[in-house]
Design a protein around this motif. Structure first.
Motif, PDB file in Angstrom:
ATOM      1  N   ASP A  33     -16.887  -9.871 -48.699  1.00 13.83           N
ATOM      2  CA  ASP A  33     -16.041  -9.408 -47.627  1.00 13.83           C
ATOM      3  C   ASP A  33     -16.951  -8.477 -46.788  1.00 13.83           C
ATOM      4  OD1 ASP A  33     -13.810 -10.670 -48.624  1.00 13.83           O
ATOM      5  OD2 ASP A  33     -13.149  -9.087 -49.966  1.00 13.83           O
ATOM      6  N   VAL A  34     -17.619  -7.859 -47.400  1.00 11.97           N
ATOM      7  CA  VAL A  34     -18.621  -6.932 -46.396  1.00 11.97           C
ATOM      8  C   VAL A  34     -19.604  -7.763 -45.771  1.00 11.97           C
ATOM      9  CG1 VAL A  34     -20.530  -6.263 -48.028  1.00 11.97           C
ATOM     10  CG2 VAL A  34     -19.908  -4.582 -46.246  1.00 11.97           C
ATOM     11  N   GLU A  35     -20.215  -8.879 -46.229  1.00 11.64           N
ATOM     12  CA  GLU A  35     -20.903  -9.600 -45.418  1.00 11.64           C
ATOM     13  C   GLU A  35     -20.177 -10.222 -44.262  1.00 11.64           C
ATOM     14  OE1 GLU A  35     -24.020 -11.559 -48.751  1.00 11.64           O
ATOM     15  OE2 GLU A  35     -22.063 -12.395 -48.283  1.00 11.64           O
ATOM     16  N   LYS A  36     -18.857 -10.596 -44.167  1.00 14.17           N
ATOM     17  CA  LYS A  36     -18.081 -11.104 -43.297  1.00 14.17           C
ATOM     18  C   LYS A  36     -17.893 -10.134 -42.040  1.00 14.17           C
ATOM     19  CE  LYS A  36     -15.226 -14.524 -45.894  1.00 14.17           C
ATOM     20  NZ  LYS A  36     -14.053 -14.828 -46.309  1.00 14.17           N
ATOM     21  N   ALA A  37     -17.684  -8.765 -42.676  1.00 13.24           N
ATOM     22  CA  ALA A  37     -17.489  -7.757 -41.664  1.00 13.24           C
ATOM     23  C   ALA A  37     -18.718  -7.539 -40.799  1.00 13.24           C
ATOM     24  CB  ALA A  37     -16.794  -6.396 -42.582  1.00 13.24           C
ATOM     25  N   ILE A  38     -19.847  -7.630 -41.606  1.00 14.87           N
ATOM     26  CA  ILE A  38     -21.124  -7.170 -40.967  1.00 14.87           C
ATOM     27  C   ILE A  38     -21.499  -8.341 -39.860  1.00 14.87           C
ATOM     28  CG2 ILE A  38     -23.593  -6.951 -40.963  1.00 14.87           C
ATOM     29  CD1 ILE A  38     -23.155  -5.496 -43.530  1.00 14.87           C
ATOM     30  N   ILE A  39     -21.089  -9.697 -40.185  1.00 13.07           N
ATOM     31  CA  ILE A  39     -21.149 -10.573 -39.109  1.00 13.07           C
ATOM     32  C   ILE A  39     -20.216 -10.619 -38.250  1.00 13.07           C
ATOM     33  CG2 ILE A  39     -20.857 -13.221 -38.882  1.00 13.07           C
ATOM     34  CD1 ILE A  39     -21.987 -13.586 -41.797  1.00 13.07           C
ATOM     35  N   GLU A  40     -18.962 -10.218 -38.168  1.00 11.69           N
ATOM     36  CA  GLU A  40     -18.142 -10.029 -37.189  1.00 11.69           C
ATOM     37  C   GLU A  40     -18.502  -8.924 -36.160  1.00 11.69           C
ATOM     38  OE1 GLU A  40     -14.228  -9.119 -39.119  1.00 11.69           O
ATOM     39  OE2 GLU A  40     -13.851 -11.180 -39.655  1.00 11.69           O
ATOM     40  N   LYS A  41     -19.084  -7.608 -36.773  1.00 13.06           N
ATOM     41  CA  LYS A  41     -19.647  -6.649 -35.815  1.00 13.06           C
ATOM     42  C   LYS A  41     -20.838  -7.266 -35.163  1.00 13.06           C
ATOM     43  CE  LYS A  41     -20.568  -2.949 -37.811  1.00 13.06           C
ATOM     44  NZ  LYS A  41     -21.180  -1.823 -38.784  1.00 13.06           N
ATOM     45  N   PHE A  42     -21.701  -8.156 -35.752  1.00 14.82           N
ATOM     46  CA  PHE A  42     -22.863  -8.786 -34.972  1.00 14.82           C
ATOM     47  C   PHE A  42     -22.389  -9.777 -33.938  1.00 14.82           C
ATOM     48  CE2 PHE A  42     -25.790 -12.523 -34.890  1.00 14.82           C
ATOM     49  CZ  PHE A  42     -27.135 -11.741 -34.340  1.00 14.82           C
ATOM     50  N   HIS A  43     -21.188 -10.433 -34.051  1.00 17.54           N
ATOM     51  CA  HIS A  43     -20.779 -11.265 -33.010  1.00 17.54           C
ATOM     52  C   HIS A  43     -20.312 -10.399 -31.866  1.00 17.54           C
ATOM     53  CE1 HIS A  43     -19.999 -14.837 -36.088  1.00 17.54           C
ATOM     54  NE2 HIS A  43     -21.255 -14.699 -35.903  1.00 17.54           N
ATOM     55  N   PHE A  80     -30.175  -6.625 -37.553  1.00 17.79           N
ATOM     56  CA  PHE A  80     -28.590  -6.001 -37.708  1.00 17.79           C
ATOM     57  C   PHE A  80     -28.332  -5.696 -38.989  1.00 17.79           C
ATOM     58  CE2 PHE A  80     -24.275  -6.259 -37.210  1.00 17.79           C
ATOM     59  CZ  PHE A  80     -23.842  -5.286 -36.247  1.00 17.79           C
ATOM     60  N   MET A  81     -28.410  -6.875 -39.986  1.00 22.70           N
ATOM     61  CA  MET A  81     -27.813  -6.768 -41.351  1.00 22.70           C
ATOM     62  C   MET A  81     -28.676  -5.485 -41.901  1.00 22.70           C
ATOM     63  SD  MET A  81     -26.105  -8.822 -42.990  1.00 22.70           S
ATOM     64  CE  MET A  81     -25.270  -9.347 -44.564  1.00 22.70           C
ATOM     65  N   THR A  82     -29.788  -5.219 -41.593  1.00 22.45           N
ATOM     66  CA  THR A  82     -30.467  -4.020 -42.549  1.00 22.45           C
ATOM     67  C   THR A  82     -30.403  -2.790 -41.815  1.00 22.45           C
ATOM     68  OG1 THR A  82     -32.592  -4.903 -41.569  1.00 22.45           O
ATOM     69  CG2 THR A  82     -31.735  -5.650 -43.890  1.00 22.45           C
ATOM     70  N   GLU A  83     -29.609  -2.607 -40.659  1.00 26.48           N
ATOM     71  CA  GLU A  83     -29.639  -1.400 -39.776  1.00 26.48           C
ATOM     72  C   GLU A  83     -29.154  -0.131 -40.938  1.00 26.48           C
ATOM     73  OE1 GLU A  83     -30.704  -0.573 -37.240  1.00 26.48           O
ATOM     74  OE2 GLU A  83     -30.961  -1.974 -35.969  1.00 26.48           O
TER      75      GLU A  83
END
Length: 448
Positions: free
Chosen positions: A66-76, A347-350
């Motif tokens: 779930d948190v991976e999905k949320a971070i990807i949405e922010k990245f997009h 982005f993932m590791t910010e």
């Protein structure tokens, strides 16, 4: 079995470990090279435009989907021209390794970014399967100095950076506060295993649990967690490249563990996942990853305590390994895909995202500047893992650099802890096996 290559030169690290998920005892990828070696001096991303789409292969460590999905949405939202496809590439690190190996051999279907555990990444490097990311770090201005040094240095070799830390953990001592209180025990983890041995009969008599302590499932990372016992007794799986699992100290540590099950009768061995057994009240205590913390706190119907790992008769402290996984970029994809992957990696590791990942999973933040105040306010137990970083110890070479060694250690631990096998004989046999792996699969690469 000594070479002229010491451990600092070999990896330049300050701590290694394994991940949170329990693993099936499968073999993992071959150590034979399946990709051309990377000419690291010629990688140049100037003038390269990021690819429009990449796949991110993950096993969602610490139930992090779930948190991976949320971070990807922010990245997009920030990078609408790069689409990241979240791919469940396996249930654990071994399954990802198998899938990655297959794709490397086929030279097709590779991800842009892949989760790789510390046990597997060096094989990816030696096979030419991943690229050094130094040029990308410079081009994208990734703040390497802001990462926890002991964690980012895990992925260095020959003065190059091969991955960045992602889901990082230490094992923690979990205990049932209610059981400890009913037994009249202090509200803390035991300082040593000898102290816990004094507590265990009281827990067994008053808690109503099946066990006072349960050892982690042996099909998982037995080689990781049992280092705590070995080190506490002055033993180890290895000293540099000398295999020492058969030493008197190592045998004494494992004999003590066997006696806690068969002779003293207060310990057991988890059949699947120790954290789940603990949360269910089957045992009053266990050792499990920080990546299990959020799940335990959610599932348990009692007050959960956590503490540093206990010491032993020879080493009362400094007996905890770090663990977890990093993120790497494959060599067998285009520069456009590699640049897109690195953009997502940054982005993932910010700091903001590593704090969010910690809040969702219990893994340690990898960035020094990550604001953990809200996370610690909600889950103060995470601070114990952060504090324990100062008391961690570099893992034994045999456990992290010998391909398939962790599975061999698990088999030996099973003989000792579930079949009451002779400890010395089992460790003698394990030594032969590990020396054979070293001679065949590692020594030739060190001397190349």
């Amino acid at each position: 079995m000594r070479t002229n290559l010491d451990r600092r030169h070999f990896l330049g690290l300050a701590g290694l470990g394994a991940g949170a998920a329990a693993l099936a005892a499968c073999g993992g990828p071959s150590t034979a090279g399946t990709a051309d070696a990377v000419d690291t001096a010629t990688i140049d991303f100037s003038g390269v435009k990021p690819a429009a789409s990449i796949d991110f292969w993950t096993n969602h460590p610490g139930k992090s989907q779930d948190v991976e999905k949320a971070i990807i949405e922010k990245f997009h939202a920030k990078f609408p021209d790069i689409k990241v496809n979240l791919v469940t590439a396996g249930a654990n690190y071994e399954e990802i390794a198998q899938k990655f190996q297959t794709s490397q051999a086929a030279k097709t279907g590779l991800p842009g970014l892949v989760v790789l555990s510390d046990v597997w990444w060096f094989r990816y490097y030696s096979n030419g399967s991943i690229i050094p990311i130094d040029g990308l770090v410079k081009q994208l201005d990734i703040k390497i100095d802001d990462f926890q040094k002991s964690l980012v240095d895990d992925y260095k070799y020959e003065d190059k950076q091969w991955a960045l830390p992602y889901g990082r953990s230490t094992p923690l001592f979990y205990y049932n506060k209610d059981h400890f209180k009913a037994a009249g025990l202090p509200d803390r983890a035991p300082a040593t295993w000898q102290e816990f041995a004094e507590w265990a009969p009281k827990l067994k008599a008053t808690s109503g649990a099946q066990y006072a302590y349960i050892y982690p499932a042996l099909a998982g990372y037995a080689g990781w967690t049992l280092q705590n016992n070995l080190w506490g007794w002055g033993g180890s799986w290895s000293k540099d490249w000398d295999i020492t699992c058969d030493s008197p100290q190592s045998v004494a540590a494992l004999q003590w563990a066997q006696d806690s099950i068969y002779k003293d009768g207060w310990a057991g061995v988890s059949s699947k996942e120790a954290a789940d057994d603990f949360a269910a009240g089957i045992t009053s205590s266990t050792i499990s990853s920080t990546g299990s913390l959020l799940g335990v706190l959610k599932a348990a119907k009692f007050n959960v305590g956590v503490g540093f790992l206990p010491g032993g008769p020879e080493a009362p402290s400094g007996v905890c390994p770090t663990g977890g996984a990093g993120l790497g970029i494959p060599s067998g994809i285009s520069k456009e895909e590699q640049l897109a992957a690195a953009t997502f990696l940054k982005f993932m590791t910010e700091p903001e995202n590593t704090a969010a990942f910690s809040a969702a999973t219990g893994y340690m933040p990898t960035r020094l500047s990550a604001d953990m105040s809200a996370v610690l306010a909600a889950t103060p137990q995470i601070k114990t893992a952060m504090d324990q970083l100062a008391a961690t110890k570099v893992q034994d070479n045999a456990r992290v650099f010998l391909p398939g060694a962790d599975q061999e250690m698990a088999k030996s631990a099973a003989k000792i802890l579930t079949q009451q096998g002779d400890v010395q004989a089992t460790m003698n046999e394990l030594k032969k096996t590990l020396e054979g792996i070293y001679t065949k699969d590692v020594k030739p690469k060190l001397e190349a």
